[in-house]
Design a protein around this motif. Structure first.
Motif, PDB file in Angstrom:
ATOM      1  N   UNK A 195       0.821  -1.205   0.000  1.00 44.31           N
ATOM      2  CA  UNK A 195       0.000   0.000   0.000  1.00 44.31           C
ATOM      3  C   UNK A 195       0.858   1.259   0.000  1.00 44.31           C
ATOM      4  N   UNK A 196       1.965   1.233   0.716  1.00 40.80           N
ATOM      5  CA  UNK A 196       2.758   2.447   0.890  1.00 40.80           C
ATOM      6  C   UNK A 196       4.209   2.083   1.187  1.00 40.80           C
ATOM      7  N   UNK A 197       5.125   2.899   0.682  1.00 42.36           N
ATOM      8  CA  UNK A 197       6.551   2.752   0.961  1.00 42.36           C
ATOM      9  C   UNK A 197       7.036   4.059   1.566  1.00 42.36           C
ATOM     10  N   UNK A 198       7.715   3.964   2.693  1.00 40.13           N
ATOM     11  CA  UNK A 198       8.253   5.157   3.358  1.00 40.13           C
ATOM     12  C   UNK A 198       9.758   4.993   3.532  1.00 40.13           C
ATOM     13  N   UNK A 199      10.493   6.033   3.140  1.00 41.10           N
ATOM     14  CA  UNK A 199      11.942   6.061   3.317  1.00 41.10           C
ATOM     15  C   UNK A 199      12.266   7.202   4.265  1.00 41.10           C
ATOM     16  N   UNK A 200      12.782   6.841   5.434  1.00 40.39           N
ATOM     17  CA  UNK A 200      13.068   7.824   6.494  1.00 40.39           C
ATOM     18  C   UNK A 200      11.838   8.676   6.801  1.00 40.39           C
ATOM     19  N   UNK A 201      10.670   8.038   6.802  1.00 42.20           N
ATOM     20  CA  UNK A 201       9.418   8.710   7.122  1.00 42.20           C
ATOM     21  C   UNK A 201       8.732   9.379   5.956  1.00 42.20           C
ATOM     22  N   UNK A 202       9.384   9.467   4.808  1.00 37.46           N
ATOM     23  CA  UNK A 202       8.804  10.138   3.632  1.00 37.46           C
ATOM     24  C   UNK A 202       8.166   9.098   2.710  1.00 37.46           C
ATOM     25  N   UNK A 203       6.926   9.367   2.307  1.00 31.25           N
ATOM     26  CA  UNK A 203       6.208   8.460   1.418  1.00 31.25           C
ATOM     27  C   UNK A 203       6.815   8.548   0.019  1.00 31.25           C
ATOM     28  N   UNK A 204       7.144   7.384  -0.555  1.00 28.77           N
ATOM     29  CA  UNK A 204       7.785   7.317  -1.867  1.00 28.77           C
ATOM     30  C   UNK A 204       6.968   6.381  -2.750  1.00 28.77           C
TER      31      UNK A 204
END
Length: 349
Positions: A157-166
């Protein structure tokens, strides 16, 4: 200041550079940066059907705004103005100036992406192609690249890198060197997977998604026989009280035996000390030694009596608490039944 109208821009062939009279050229960057950006030039509208209709007039206005910001060293604002110019009508010069402005604004990731966008559409004979290519290679040595590898068919559903949605489509993704905390969020509640990676300058790292952890499913136990009475387990508190009661009781009994032994020895030592050396000649200090032995045994006996009494009191208290705890427990039910055997009656439990 003379302005070029939209009709004039539409008639200008690709590759021709025109500059309005009286306009100042964009200031040349430092020696390490790319050279002076080219003057404004109009490019013909894109032939792709999916592209919006170009607005050459708006593109020229935003382009000149970007030049003014650049000359006044407001590089971030210049990059935004060149982006608006590209949105109105794409041109090779606006793309190059955007990359140059981001580079001067120290936005390394955005600059490299803009340089790559420029190089993807620049012609081989373009005068800024070699400089943009060299600068792209320099920036790539200072940045890392992240790839995504999905080894599971589960929906993400969602990918987050260091808290940021990518977005998944954003990979390969340029990033500054350092640690990355990647979190995958699934469609079902509680589906989360965390992956950590370290990105080095000039390197490439692949983030592998193996899938979400599935909850552990325990196999069902063997079926219970019908009619079997289940005896409730003994509470842990009751077990602890029973163990403490029997332990203190044992210690109290052992203390009593110790008191009895020491008491007998005290009596013997007392009699010897009182008798002294009657009828014989005592050596110097012999009588005092007999009294010291008596006093030592007497002291040890008193200590043993005190300890045994304390342990006995503790055993008594634990016994009272244990009895009360047993009284609180509900009685265990037992099934009973009668069966007629003709000449007798059978009672079963």
């Amino acid at each position: 200041m003379a302005l070029l109208c939209a009709a004039d821009l539409a008639l200008m062939p690709a590759g021709v550079r025109a500059q309005a009279p009286g306009e100042a050229a964009i200031e040349a960057p430092a020696a390490t940066a790319a050279p002076e950006p080219p003057p404004e030039v109009a490019t013909p509208p894109s032939s792709e059907a999916s592209q919006p209709v170009p607005d050459q007039a708006a593109a020229l206005v935003h382009f000149r705004e970007g030049k003014q910001h650049y000359n006044e060293r407001r590089y971030a604002e210049a990059a935004e103005a060149f982006s608006r110019s590209l949105e109105a009508a794409w041109s090779i010069n606006a793309a190059y100036n955007k990359a140059l402005s981001l580079d001067r604004a120290s936005d390394l990731v955005g600059a490299l992406e803009a340089y790559r966008d420029y190089l993807a559409r620049a012609e081989t004979q373009d005068q800024h192609r070699a400089t943009a290519l060299e600068r792209s290679e320099q920036l790539r040595e200072r940045l890392g690249e992240v790839l995504l590898q999905v080894d599971s068919p589960e929906a993400i559903k969602e990918i987050r890198i260091n808290g940021e949605v990518v977005d998944k489509a954003a990979f390969p993704r340029l990033t500054l060197p350092g640690s990355l905390e990647v979190e995958f969020v699934g469609e079902a509640p509680g589906q989360r997977k965390n992956v950590r990676a370290d990105v080095r300058a000039g390197g490439t790292v692949t983030i592998v998604f193996p899938g979400f952890l599935r909850p552990e499913v325990r196999p069902p136990g063997p079926p219970k026989a019908p009619g079997t009475a289940v005896v409730p387990g003994e509470p842990r508190r009751l077990k602890g009280l029973r163990a403490g009661f029997w332990t203190t009781t044992s210690l109290a009994l052992a203390g009593g035996a110790t008191v009895a032994i020491l008491g007998s020895r005290v009596l013997v030592a007392r009699d010897r000390a009182r008798a002294g050396c009657e009828g014989v000649v005592c050596e110097e200090g012999e009588k005092e030694g007999l009294y010291r032995t008596f006093w030592s045994l007497q002291k040890a006996t008193n200590v043993a009596i005190a300890v045994s009494a304390a342990v006995g009191v503790a055993a008594l208290a634990l016994g009272i608490v244990l009895r009360r705890e047993r009284a609180r427990r509900p009685p265990v039910s037992t099934r009973a039944g009668l069966r007629w055997l003709g000449s007798a009656v059978e009672l079963t439990f």
